[in-house]
Design an enzyme around this catalytic site. Sequence first.
Site, PDB file in Angstrom:
ATOM      1  N   ARG A  69       0.842  -1.190   0.000  1.00 24.46           N
ATOM      2  CA  ARG A  69       0.000   0.000   0.000  1.00 24.46           C
ATOM      3  C   ARG A  69       0.883   1.248   0.000  1.00 24.46           C
ATOM      4  O   ARG A  69       2.004   1.231   0.508  1.00 24.46           O
ATOM      5  CB  ARG A  69      -0.897   0.021   1.245  1.00 24.46           C
ATOM      6  CG  ARG A  69      -2.061  -0.975   1.190  1.00 24.46           C
ATOM      7  CD  ARG A  69      -2.946  -0.854   2.418  1.00 24.46           C
ATOM      8  NE  ARG A  69      -2.243  -1.264   3.611  1.00 24.46           N
ATOM      9  CZ  ARG A  69      -1.736  -0.460   4.510  1.00 24.46           C
ATOM     10  NH1 ARG A  69      -1.867   0.861   4.383  1.00 24.46           N
ATOM     11  NH2 ARG A  69      -1.095  -0.924   5.561  1.00 24.46           N
ATOM     12  N   TYR A 197      -1.194  -3.752  -7.128  1.00 28.22           N
ATOM     13  CA  TYR A 197      -0.949  -4.469  -5.876  1.00 28.22           C
ATOM     14  C   TYR A 197      -2.163  -4.491  -4.939  1.00 28.22           C
ATOM     15  O   TYR A 197      -2.756  -3.435  -4.648  1.00 28.22           O
ATOM     16  CB  TYR A 197       0.254  -3.861  -5.103  1.00 28.22           C
ATOM     17  CG  TYR A 197       0.318  -4.468  -3.728  1.00 28.22           C
ATOM     18  CD1 TYR A 197       0.842  -5.754  -3.546  1.00 28.22           C
ATOM     19  CD2 TYR A 197      -0.254  -3.841  -2.628  1.00 28.22           C
ATOM     20  CE1 TYR A 197       0.797  -6.373  -2.318  1.00 28.22           C
ATOM     21  CE2 TYR A 197      -0.302  -4.454  -1.386  1.00 28.22           C
ATOM     22  CZ  TYR A 197       0.228  -5.713  -1.239  1.00 28.22           C
ATOM     23  OH  TYR A 197       0.163  -6.335  -0.027  1.00 28.22           O
ATOM     24  N   GLY A 198      -2.480  -5.626  -4.413  1.00 29.43           N
ATOM     25  CA  GLY A 198      -3.435  -5.912  -3.336  1.00 29.43           C
ATOM     26  C   GLY A 198      -4.292  -4.768  -2.824  1.00 29.43           C
ATOM     27  O   GLY A 198      -5.265  -4.360  -3.451  1.00 29.43           O
ATOM     28  N   LYS A 206      -9.586  -2.556   1.634  1.00 27.27           N
ATOM     29  CA  LYS A 206      -9.326  -1.397   2.483  1.00 27.27           C
ATOM     30  C   LYS A 206     -10.097  -0.165   2.012  1.00 27.27           C
ATOM     31  O   LYS A 206     -10.599   0.622   2.809  1.00 27.27           O
ATOM     32  CB  LYS A 206      -7.816  -1.101   2.549  1.00 27.27           C
ATOM     33  CG  LYS A 206      -7.015  -2.225   3.201  1.00 27.27           C
ATOM     34  CD  LYS A 206      -7.560  -2.552   4.554  1.00 27.27           C
ATOM     35  CE  LYS A 206      -7.096  -3.842   5.179  1.00 27.27           C
ATOM     36  NZ  LYS A 206      -5.737  -4.021   5.567  1.00 27.27           N
ATOM     37  N   HIS A 226     -10.617  -2.274  11.478  1.00 30.19           N
ATOM     38  CA  HIS A 226      -9.508  -3.119  10.994  1.00 30.19           C
ATOM     39  C   HIS A 226      -9.285  -4.235  12.015  1.00 30.19           C
ATOM     40  O   HIS A 226      -8.305  -4.241  12.750  1.00 30.19           O
ATOM     41  CB  HIS A 226      -8.262  -2.242  10.845  1.00 30.19           C
ATOM     42  CG  HIS A 226      -7.127  -2.887  10.110  1.00 30.19           C
ATOM     43  ND1 HIS A 226      -5.843  -2.408  10.158  1.00 30.19           N
ATOM     44  CD2 HIS A 226      -7.081  -3.968   9.282  1.00 30.19           C
ATOM     45  CE1 HIS A 226      -5.049  -3.150   9.412  1.00 30.19           C
ATOM     46  NE2 HIS A 226      -5.767  -4.110   8.876  1.00 30.19           N
ATOM     47  N   SER A 248      -1.312  -3.344  10.375  1.00 33.93           N
ATOM     48  CA  SER A 248      -0.939  -4.272   9.310  1.00 33.93           C
ATOM     49  C   SER A 248       0.321  -5.053   9.692  1.00 33.93           C
ATOM     50  O   SER A 248       1.271  -4.487  10.220  1.00 33.93           O
ATOM     51  CB  SER A 248      -0.682  -3.500   8.022  1.00 33.93           C
ATOM     52  OG  SER A 248      -1.848  -2.779   7.685  1.00 33.93           O
ATOM     53  N   CYS A 250       0.794  -7.199  12.028  1.00 32.53           N
ATOM     54  CA  CYS A 250       1.033  -7.277  13.475  1.00 32.53           C
ATOM     55  C   CYS A 250       0.274  -8.433  14.116  1.00 32.53           C
ATOM     56  O   CYS A 250       0.078  -8.456  15.337  1.00 32.53           O
ATOM     57  CB  CYS A 250       0.678  -5.965  14.154  1.00 32.53           C
ATOM     58  SG  CYS A 250       1.862  -4.666  13.758  1.00 32.53           S
ATOM     59  N   ASN A 254      -2.778 -14.450  12.261  1.00 28.85           N
ATOM     60  CA  ASN A 254      -2.267 -15.480  13.162  1.00 28.85           C
ATOM     61  C   ASN A 254      -3.173 -15.680  14.367  1.00 28.85           C
ATOM     62  O   ASN A 254      -3.463 -16.813  14.743  1.00 28.85           O
ATOM     63  CB  ASN A 254      -0.845 -15.133  13.613  1.00 28.85           C
ATOM     64  CG  ASN A 254       0.180 -15.578  12.586  1.00 28.85           C
ATOM     65  OD1 ASN A 254       0.630 -16.709  12.606  1.00 28.85           O
ATOM     66  ND2 ASN A 254       0.494 -14.701  11.646  1.00 28.85           N
ATOM     67  N   ASP A 277      -9.263  -9.699   9.119  1.00 32.26           N
ATOM     68  CA  ASP A 277      -8.761  -8.356   8.792  1.00 32.26           C
ATOM     69  C   ASP A 277      -9.768  -7.226   9.020  1.00 32.26           C
ATOM     70  O   ASP A 277      -9.378  -6.142   9.412  1.00 32.26           O
ATOM     71  CB  ASP A 277      -8.283  -8.326   7.333  1.00 32.26           C
ATOM     72  CG  ASP A 277      -7.326  -7.172   7.037  1.00 32.26           C
ATOM     73  OD1 ASP A 277      -6.354  -6.997   7.790  1.00 32.26           O
ATOM     74  OD2 ASP A 277      -7.564  -6.431   6.062  1.00 32.26           O
ATOM     75  N   ARG A 371       2.207 -12.174  -0.374  1.00 31.55           N
ATOM     76  CA  ARG A 371       0.885 -12.505   0.182  1.00 31.55           C
ATOM     77  C   ARG A 371       0.302 -13.755  -0.466  1.00 31.55           C
ATOM     78  O   ARG A 371       0.679 -14.145  -1.567  1.00 31.55           O
ATOM     79  CB  ARG A 371      -0.075 -11.330  -0.083  1.00 31.55           C
ATOM     80  CG  ARG A 371       0.352 -10.011   0.575  1.00 31.55           C
ATOM     81  CD  ARG A 371      -0.428  -9.737   1.804  1.00 31.55           C
ATOM     82  NE  ARG A 371       0.125  -8.637   2.598  1.00 31.55           N
ATOM     83  CZ  ARG A 371      -0.425  -8.221   3.736  1.00 31.55           C
ATOM     84  NH1 ARG A 371      -1.532  -8.770   4.195  1.00 31.55           N
ATOM     85  NH2 ARG A 371       0.128  -7.246   4.425  1.00 31.55           N
TER      86      ARG A 371
HETATM   87  P1  GTP Z   1      -2.215  -7.658   7.567  1.00 34.32           P
HETATM   88  O1  GTP Z   1      -2.726  -8.735   6.685  1.00 34.32           O
HETATM   89  O2  GTP Z   1      -1.155  -6.815   6.946  1.00 34.32           O
HETATM   90  O3  GTP Z   1      -3.303  -6.808   8.140  1.00 34.32           O
HETATM   91  O4  GTP Z   1      -1.391  -8.397   8.781  1.00 34.32           O
HETATM   92  P2  GTP Z   1      -1.886  -9.210  10.063  1.00 34.32           P
HETATM   93  O5  GTP Z   1      -2.203  -8.267  11.175  1.00 34.32           O
HETATM   94  O6  GTP Z   1      -2.911 -10.197   9.705  1.00 34.32           O
HETATM   95  O7  GTP Z   1      -0.522  -9.958  10.516  1.00 34.32           O
HETATM   96  P3  GTP Z   1      -0.116 -11.515  10.415  1.00 34.32           P
HETATM   97  O8  GTP Z   1      -0.955 -12.377  11.301  1.00 34.32           O
HETATM   98  O9  GTP Z   1      -0.027 -11.894   8.997  1.00 34.32           O
HETATM   99  O10 GTP Z   1       1.340 -11.466  11.049  1.00 34.32           O
HETATM  100  C1  GTP Z   1       2.346 -10.633  10.538  1.00 34.32           C
HETATM  101  C2  GTP Z   1       3.698 -11.053  11.045  1.00 34.32           C
HETATM  102  O11 GTP Z   1       3.718 -11.068  12.473  1.00 34.32           O
HETATM  103  C3  GTP Z   1       4.080 -12.459  10.591  1.00 34.32           C
HETATM  104  O12 GTP Z   1       5.434 -12.452  10.202  1.00 34.32           O
HETATM  105  C4  GTP Z   1       3.897 -13.296  11.824  1.00 34.32           C
HETATM  106  O13 GTP Z   1       4.755 -14.399  11.849  1.00 34.32           O
HETATM  107  C5  GTP Z   1       4.175 -12.317  12.968  1.00 34.32           C
HETATM  108  N1  GTP Z   1       3.408 -12.672  14.189  1.00 34.32           N
HETATM  109  C6  GTP Z   1       2.077 -12.911  14.263  1.00 34.32           C
HETATM  110  N2  GTP Z   1       1.709 -13.257  15.536  1.00 34.32           N
HETATM  111  C7  GTP Z   1       2.842 -13.216  16.275  1.00 34.32           C
HETATM  112  C8  GTP Z   1       3.127 -13.464  17.657  1.00 34.32           C
HETATM  113  O14 GTP Z   1       2.262 -13.783  18.472  1.00 34.32           O
HETATM  114  N3  GTP Z   1       4.430 -13.294  18.061  1.00 34.32           N
HETATM  115  C9  GTP Z   1       5.420 -12.934  17.180  1.00 34.32           C
HETATM  116  N4  GTP Z   1       6.646 -12.794  17.651  1.00 34.32           N
HETATM  117  N5  GTP Z   1       5.179 -12.707  15.855  1.00 34.32           N
HETATM  118  C10 GTP Z   1       3.918 -12.841  15.411  1.00 34.32           C
HETATM  119  C1  SPV Z   2      -2.911  -4.443   5.352  1.00 36.04           C
HETATM  120  O1  SPV Z   2      -1.920  -3.832   4.936  1.00 36.04           O
HETATM  121  O2  SPV Z   2      -3.482  -4.158   6.428  1.00 36.04           O
HETATM  122  C2  SPV Z   2      -3.440  -5.591   4.586  1.00 36.04           C
HETATM  123  C3  SPV Z   2      -2.919  -5.794   3.247  1.00 36.04           C
HETATM  124  O3  SPV Z   2      -4.315  -6.299   5.054  1.00 36.04           O
HETATM  125  S1  SPV Z   2      -3.640  -4.729   2.081  1.00 36.04           S
HETATM  126  O4  SPV Z   2      -4.828  -5.386   1.552  1.00 36.04           O
HETATM  127  O5  SPV Z   2      -2.656  -4.516   1.044  1.00 36.04           O
HETATM  128  O6  SPV Z   2      -4.024  -3.503   2.727  1.00 36.04           O
HETATM  129 MN    MN Z   3      -4.851  -5.649   7.238  1.00 40.70          MN
END
Ligand code: GTP
Ligand code: SPV
Ligand code: MN
Length: 588
Positions: A69, A197-198, A206, A226, A248, A250, A254, A277, A371
């Site tokens: 983004r 891109y996404g 978004k 979000h 994002s 964070c 997971n 998300d 992604r």
């Molecule tokens: P967006 O799709 O961008 O909104 O991201 P998201 O908030 O869904 O984050 P996602 O769950 O994809 O995690 C992003 C990164 O954080 C990855 O590299 C994970 O491995 C890492 N991560 C997620 N949960 C944890 C955790 O509990 N501890 C640690 N140390 N890293 C984590």
């Molecule tokens: C984010 O950045 O919070 C995402 C990926 O979930 S995007 O759809 O590119 O915004």
């Molecule tokens: Mn997101």
Amino acid sequence: MTTNKSVLAWIDEMKALLTPDKVVWIDGSEAQIEALRAEACSTGELIKLNQEKLPGCYLHRTKVNDVARVEDRTFICSRKEEDAGPTNNWKEPQEAYKMLFDIARGSYKGRTMYVIPYSMGPVGSPLAKIGYEVTDSIYVVLNMNIMTRVGAEVEKVLGDSEDWIKGLHAKCDIDPEKRYICHFPEDNYIISVNSGYGGNVLLGKKCFALRIASYLGKCEGWMAEHMLILGIENPQGEVKYVSAAFPSACGKTNLAMLIPPEGYTKNGYKVWTVGDDIAWMRKGEDGRLWAINPEYGFFGVAPGTNVKSNPNALQSTKKDTIFTNVVLNLDDNTVWWEGLDKNPPENALNWKGEPWNGKTSTEKGAHPNSRFTAPAKNCPCISSEFDAVSGVPISAIIFGGRRAQTTPLVYQSRDWDNGVFVGSIMASETTAAATGAVGVVRRDPMAMLPFCGYNMGDYFKHWFEMGEVLGDKAPKIFNVNWFRLDEDGNFIWPGFGDNFRVLEWIIKRCEGKVDADETAIGYVPKAEDINLEGLDFSIDTLRDILAVDNDLWSKEAEGIEEFYKKFGDKLPKELADQLASLKERLSK
Ligand code: GTP
Ligand code: SPV
Ligand code: MN
């Protein structure tokens, strides 16, 4: 194809502006989608992967200058600048339309215009909303077909209504200097040019489900956030739902799909994923806050996803998935990314399509923001309520960010208003999800800094209004931080599945079943109330990451005061009062 006059009139306008050779209306049928996949493979836009190992899966590479983004090129084009607020870029709408139409004019020449009717939310749900995206990218069509509910059913539900959102996407030359992601909240209009891109081009995500929808939510009395949504099932089979806002990359995906530690699963605890998300939330007939996930798939971060960290996400990508900017293993035509396993392919192409050897190369093979786009229904722990038209009732809202220091593992706000304060002061280290520096702490209220479609001062006010509407049925509000670092820069808390231990405490707090220690910032667990069974983690270390350091927090309070100045008289008085009380408690 629809007979809706407002839709047909706009499509005519788009045809005249963009001058495509051909118009293809997306009906969502498998035959049509399959033909588009084949066409994209024939032009190199997609690479068909090993169909035995990854049936229905494809790889796509974006341009190297188009991988995330672009917050500095994202605009809220409200009529009044003040309505975009101090945290958004603003352009005057008429000027913006002119500039964007000039850029897009004639750009579909020799190309096909795809018209995508889509629903955000279960088709026909009272909480759902409909959009049309026109695009010249098959990649966008195929991704939208995974991420949203697409096709003829949607048009049937819309009927003759004029209540739908316009989205124009034109790839143009993918020129980063002419890249603009513009939103016109008062016109229900989104225009995105010069990106492929996404988050810049899947306009349901978004752009619509957060920026436009947050504005609609303010006007209509609901919330677009979000946030992930998950259900926690206890051994008695009761399910409680929580939503959580983290910036994002964070940890939303997971947390949304986590598998509880063995001790819990043996006893019958389970986590069910509703969304990873975005959450749309509204007061239900019972007075509680109900949430739907407006999306239909996951656009997840690939790096770091593996059988240990997130087996459910990995499983979700095993079929019918589009990978963007990951490594292509040339030996078996599968994909790889950093953190998938310890066996990077040696005979491979990196995310840019260049020869890459995972054993010898010093450069990363996959882009840090690479992604996967996977259908939600692929997820082994998808909730039975995923398609529920009225959504799920939310017991707790969790805020969180990436903070090496200062913020404890978990704390609870004193009440709703204090919880709004906790969300408003969120800060997190920046990630690769957006272009710009990585690892810099910035304020990101409610994880909505890049996604709030109007003045964030008014957005805070809307949160307080929702608190009044919900009264004592409002969810309890918490804050978590999985990312505390030790002196060597290692994560202290094991995170991932073990975050369930914190979720358990949160649920117990909601049920009034566990005590807590009151601190200046809120209620913190007594260390012995976080279950560490089966985990090699000392209670003293836990005490360390639960502790509230009043000196660090006094510095934090100064930073908050500085940040709040941005909002001028748009800062709700409640927040100024909350900050004053925090300072007073810290000085004691
Ligand atoms: P967006 O799709 O961008 O909104 O991201 P998201 O908030 O869904 O984050 P996602 O769950 O994809 O995690 C992003 C990164 O954080 C990855 O590299 C994970 O491995 C890492 N991560 C997620 N949960 C944890 C955790 O509990 N501890 C640690 N140390 N890293 C984590
Ligand atoms: C984010 O950045 O919070 C995402 C990926 O979930 S995007 O759809 O590119 O915004
Ligand atoms: Mn997101």
